[in-house]
Design a protein around this motif. Structure first.
Motif, mmCIF file in Angstrom:
data_model
loop_
_atom_site.group_PDB
_atom_site.id
_atom_site.type_symbol
_atom_site.label_atom_id
_atom_site.label_comp_id
_atom_site.label_asym_id
_atom_site.label_seq_id
_atom_site.Cartn_x
_atom_site.Cartn_y
_atom_site.Cartn_z
ATOM 1 N N SER A 72 1.052 -1.511 0.125
ATOM 2 C CA SER A 72 -0.040 -0.310 0.044
ATOM 3 C C SER A 72 0.599 1.231 -0.354
ATOM 4 N N ILE A 73 1.828 1.484 -0.895
ATOM 5 C CA ILE A 73 3.095 2.542 -1.454
ATOM 6 C C ILE A 73 2.049 3.412 -2.346
ATOM 7 N N PRO A 74 1.781 4.701 -2.249
ATOM 8 C CA PRO A 74 1.392 5.459 -3.097
ATOM 9 C C PRO A 74 2.654 5.594 -4.333
ATOM 10 N N VAL A 75 1.771 5.315 -5.844
ATOM 11 C CA VAL A 75 3.154 5.547 -6.385
ATOM 12 C C VAL A 75 2.531 5.780 -7.923
ATOM 13 N N THR A 76 3.563 7.325 -8.735
ATOM 14 C CA THR A 76 3.043 8.391 -9.225
ATOM 15 C C THR A 76 4.254 8.275 -10.357
ATOM 16 N N ALA A 77 3.946 8.709 -11.801
ATOM 17 C CA ALA A 77 4.664 8.572 -12.911
ATOM 18 C C ALA A 77 5.251 9.990 -13.180
ATOM 19 N N ARG A 78 6.449 9.815 -13.614
ATOM 20 C CA ARG A 78 7.112 10.962 -14.308
ATOM 21 C C ARG A 78 7.668 11.272 -14.992
ATOM 22 N N GLY A 79 7.778 11.876 -16.636
ATOM 23 C CA GLY A 79 8.336 11.738 -17.056
ATOM 24 C C GLY A 79 9.408 12.906 -17.502
ATOM 25 N N SER A 80 9.102 14.355 -18.086
ATOM 26 C CA SER A 80 9.565 15.732 -17.690
ATOM 27 C C SER A 80 9.270 16.269 -16.758
ATOM 28 N N GLY A 81 8.384 16.224 -16.883
ATOM 29 C CA GLY A 81 7.499 17.861 -15.658
ATOM 30 C C GLY A 81 7.428 18.582 -16.623
ATOM 31 N N THR A 82 6.857 18.447 -17.729
ATOM 32 C CA THR A 82 6.447 19.720 -17.651
ATOM 33 C C THR A 82 4.497 20.155 -17.540
ATOM 34 N N HIS A 93 2.764 11.414 -1.576
ATOM 35 C CA HIS A 93 4.487 10.718 -1.391
ATOM 36 C C HIS A 93 4.615 9.833 -2.059
ATOM 37 N N GLY A 94 4.998 8.694 -1.183
ATOM 38 C CA GLY A 94 5.141 7.648 -1.607
ATOM 39 C C GLY A 94 6.611 7.241 -2.767
ATOM 40 N N ILE A 95 6.432 6.935 -3.986
ATOM 41 C CA ILE A 95 7.223 6.389 -4.834
ATOM 42 C C ILE A 95 7.341 7.251 -5.887
ATOM 43 N N ILE A 96 8.165 8.461 -6.447
ATOM 44 C CA ILE A 96 7.815 8.688 -7.981
ATOM 45 C C ILE A 96 8.837 7.284 -9.076
ATOM 46 N N LEU A 97 7.808 7.088 -10.329
ATOM 47 C CA LEU A 97 8.696 6.642 -11.203
ATOM 48 C C LEU A 97 8.923 7.493 -12.245
ATOM 49 N N ASP A 98 10.016 7.590 -12.411
ATOM 50 C CA ASP A 98 10.527 8.633 -13.244
ATOM 51 C C ASP A 98 10.475 8.272 -14.379
ATOM 52 N N LEU A 99 9.816 7.737 -15.074
ATOM 53 C CA LEU A 99 10.114 7.030 -16.928
ATOM 54 C C LEU A 99 11.687 7.871 -17.692
ATOM 55 N N SER A 100 12.169 8.320 -17.516
ATOM 56 C CA SER A 100 13.076 9.576 -18.322
ATOM 57 C C SER A 100 14.104 8.695 -19.265
ATOM 58 N N LEU A 101 14.964 7.178 -18.007
ATOM 59 C CA LEU A 101 15.172 6.303 -18.917
ATOM 60 C C LEU A 101 14.873 5.354 -19.746
ATOM 61 N N MET A 102 14.306 5.649 -20.009
ATOM 62 C CA MET A 102 13.257 4.359 -20.478
ATOM 63 C C MET A 102 12.962 5.237 -21.855
ATOM 64 N N ASN A 103 13.649 5.876 -22.784
ATOM 65 C CA ASN A 103 13.423 6.005 -23.469
ATOM 66 C C ASN A 103 14.213 6.071 -25.180
ATOM 67 N N VAL A 117 7.449 2.767 -28.916
ATOM 68 C CA VAL A 117 8.876 3.975 -28.265
ATOM 69 C C VAL A 117 8.178 2.856 -27.303
ATOM 70 N N GLU A 118 9.129 3.492 -25.915
ATOM 71 C CA GLU A 118 9.122 3.839 -24.541
ATOM 72 C C GLU A 118 8.390 4.799 -24.139
ATOM 73 N N PRO A 119 8.213 4.848 -22.709
ATOM 74 C CA PRO A 119 7.354 6.507 -23.140
ATOM 75 C C PRO A 119 8.197 7.269 -22.855
ATOM 76 N N GLY A 120 9.262 7.258 -21.968
ATOM 77 C CA GLY A 120 10.550 8.317 -21.659
ATOM 78 C C GLY A 120 11.229 9.146 -22.844
ATOM 79 N N VAL A 121 10.820 8.736 -24.270
ATOM 80 C CA VAL A 121 11.164 8.985 -25.630
ATOM 81 C C VAL A 121 10.471 10.704 -25.399
ATOM 82 N N LEU A 122 11.507 11.291 -25.935
ATOM 83 C CA LEU A 122 11.107 13.089 -25.942
ATOM 84 C C LEU A 122 10.392 13.525 -27.126
ATOM 85 N N LEU A 123 9.567 14.008 -27.614
ATOM 86 C CA LEU A 123 8.439 14.285 -28.490
ATOM 87 C C LEU A 123 9.625 14.649 -29.383
#
Lengths: 470, 470
Positions: A72-82, A93-103, A117-123
């Motif tokens: 029961s830990i909250p998880v929030t996904a994040r890309g570039s944060g734009t 709080h909990g975990i941020i999954l920063d997906l920027s390395l899946m690029n 593509v993986e989700p962290g690819v920049l537009l």
């Protein structure tokens, strides 16, 4: 607020999660976490994660989710944060999954015209890659350093929606990690699909509240061989915007129709340190046309140019060189940053109205400035009815700002409802706009959204307090 | 099967419902109900309603739903009954809401390029209406006497999906009556929308299991000024179909790419009593191009014609007159009826595969005919990967037919899965294909669909036993 209880991450969790991830440098805890992770681009919503994890595969995302689900830990996904509405801010709080390395760009399939593509690819990397192959990914949000995962999570739109549509229209399939950690697929490379409920489109625009996108199959088009822009000064903003429904009615199909006001152009000139190519007017329409031959485009734009002149345009400036095009579109692309730079702080409204009502809305924005005591600047996608209005704090006290901002927001969203509009055209709801979403939709709609959230995420661990969830 | 219990309609209910509806002739009970209401076009699924109601407004639909909700009476919506998978067949009896009288075109909005319609408008009436205004509704399923409501309920596709997409891509907003009788709106006239979960797209393709569509706002395009068809004979079906991914890769964008085999063309000739314009080959590709000028179209098709000849095409027959076009497309349009007329009974598979795998699938269909002991005819949308395969009963006994049909179905759907395909490209799942849907998707996907069904329809009164609901 419902009574959810979450487990606070302790040293034991960190050890367990490190075993799942392996590389130490891909986990940040406590003072390793930079302030950036506590907010998005606009910064109005703020909350710190306890732990940041940077996964490199769907399997890692799955392993983390399984652990989070069990504990029961909250998880929030994040890309570039734009983002601009706090979608990637971890309210519990909990975990941020920063997906920027899946690029990684995984596959270009030219026989099916798809890009996987993986989700962290920049537009910006994605569009450069496909254009190198003479192909085209049409969605064109202003923020090119956003990730494709972020674009999918908000159903990002952009300039070219008039002709091509939005992100949703270019996603054929998704790989998604569910809150329980299972990895599933929705859609695929197929062009048609009538095989049960449309789970793919439910994920698109769900701002990371239903599942975490770990792979996307995108639809591509052949790259149009030629584009031309028209910069059209009008004697007034009203004249400019009132011409747009007539352009649509004329059956021309421009790629983009933007409106711009002198005051915003001046902000952009100052921000970029570069002069805009025209200064004769208070208000402009900026149009783009694309196609495969000069003839084809000329036929299309000649008709529109004539129509604009009939409607009172002062001139029609044709931009068909890359340099000139850049000087215009770069100014347009800098509007958000330029306005931000012109004041101390700001907040925004991203409403969308039927495109025939754009003028009503812009006039309304002008008219309430005095009433609410705020400078309001706006620009936007006249061709698709999506307006961006910015309320500027300037030298107001925090208290006065809050008061006036809330009043302006209430008025603007009420007007949008009156015009059969929606709260968000492309930025999403996130945390910042959920009260307005609730006001704009029937209770049934909100209940259905929260019911669906419950079906996907019974433990409510994925990005809680967003969209319809108060 | 879950333990749902429903109330059987009695005289008292009929009286109460009559009070809601008013006009007696818009309710059919017992022997007034014709046999047509017990099945759809294909007839493989059969079950009788207890009562048929023909509402004329969303308010009537709402009143009936409220009554049904309160009394636990199952309700199934029906348009023209042209479906092929039993979606409109009332498995638990109860009420059929026949929406065919709600057939008004409500508004053409030329400034927003939208058409607002009631669900009972026939596709052929809709397309004729917009074309009279020089506008275009691109989805083009073969069955023109289907209703737009039916098209929305299955996310119908058709020929032009290669260039334009499917029904989903042309629905901007829906008015929907929920199982509890509430009338809600999803989407609207807006071009962009990022305002919460995409409930509109959840309704599209949900085959009347989540809500009843009572109004739709459709997106229109300007009518292309010119269309041209190419009929291209190839020495073999394999050669024909293998050329399709190369056409896609060449970056041409045909409006439609169909494949046709001699044996099916002959069925159509017999059915229509009219000769097909060419007989030189076993296999053809049929392409359509549209655009706004002869030049533009010629440029596009010349490249494709050359490519086909390089790939071994025997000829390229250009059809640019309405008469010639009609003789070709009428044959194509008659395939389903023609095949049906060539045998005693048939069943169909509507799988979709990535378009680069169409040839693998067609070859597989040919190869299993001997193994399963059935004639299998196929045709379909080579350009979008959506194949229609028809298993023919001919003179088989019912028992032998069932056995061989099941074997063929199992093999074909297994092959479709192997090729990353989906169970249905455009006909839907309904009652007939739900076992195959269950086999083709992960348990999570099926559970999510049934969870969503529960959120919309907790009493399970709306079209039970369909799609994911066993």
């Amino acid at each position: 607020m419902p009574n959810w209880t979450y487990h606070t991450i302790d040293e034991n969790d960190v050890l367990n999660l490190r075993a799942l991830i392996g590389e130490e440098q891909r986990m940040l805890w406590k003072e390793q976490i930079s302030e950036d992770y506590s907010h998005d681009e606009l910064g109005g919503t703020s909350s710190w994660p306890e732990l940041v994890i940077k996964p490199v595969s769907a399997n890692e995302v799955s392993a983390v989710m399984k652990y989070a689900y069990e504990h029961s830990i909250p998880v929030t996904a994040r890309g570039s944060g734009t983002g601009l509405v706090g979608s990637c801010v971890p309210m519990e709080h909990g975990i941020i999954l920063d997906l920027s390395l899946m690029n990684n760009i995984l596959e270009l399939d030219e026989e099916n015209l798809t890009l996987t593509v993986e989700p962290g690819v920049l537009l910006m990397d994605l569009t450069a890659f496909v254009e190198d192959h003479d192909l085209f990914y049409p969605p064109d949000p202003g923020e090119k350093s956003a990730t494709i995962g972020g674009n999918i999570s908000t159903n990002a739109g952009g300039m070219r929606a008039v002709k091509y549509g939005v992100t949703r229209d270019f996603v054929r399939g998704l790989e998604v990690v569910l809150p329980n950690g299972d990895i599933v697929e929705f859609g695929g490379k197929v062009v048609k699909n009538s095989s049960g409920y449309d789970l793919k489109d439910l994920i698109i625009g769900s701002e990371g509240t239903l599942g975490i996108v770990t792979k996307a199959i995108l639809k591509l088009l052949p790259l149009p061989k030629k584009t031309i822009s028209l910069l059209i000064p009008f004697p007034s903003l009203e004249k400019a915007i009132q011409t747009v429904p007539k352009i649509i009615k004329s059956k021309a199909i421009p790629t983009a129709i933007e409106f711009m006001q002198k005051e915003v152009i001046e902000d952009a000139e100052e921000y970029l340190g570069k002069a805009f190519p025209d200064h004769q007017s208070e208000a402009y329409l900026l149009l783009k046309f694309d196609g495969n031959s000069q003839d084809e485009i000329e036929r299309a734009y000649a008709k529109v140019a004539d129509l604009c002149l009939e409607e009172g345009a002062l001139d029609v400036l044709i931009s068909d060189t890359a340099e000139r095009d850049e000087s215009i579109w770069k100014a347009r692309g800098a509007f958000l940053e330029a306005i931000k730079g012109s004041t101390t702080y700001m907040d925004e409204v991203d409403m969308v109205v039927p495109r025939s009502y754009v003028n009503d809305m812009v006039e309304y924005l002008h008219s309430i400035q005095r009433e609410v005591g705020l400078r309001i600047k706006s620009f936007g996608h006249a061709g698709d009815g999506n307006l961006h209005a910015y309320m500027l704090k300037d030298n107001l006290s925090d208290e006065e700002w809050e008061k006036r901002l809330n009043k302006a927001m209430d008025l603007i969203y009420a007007k949008a409802r009156e015009l059969n509009g929606q709260v968000s055209g492309e930025h999403g709801i996130g945390y910042a706009k959920k009260m307005y979403l609730k006001e704009s939709l029937a209770k049934d709609n909100i209940d259905l959204m929260n019911g669906i959230k419950q079906v996907f995420d019974a433990k409510n661990i994925l990005n809680p307090h967003k969209i319809a969830q108060l």
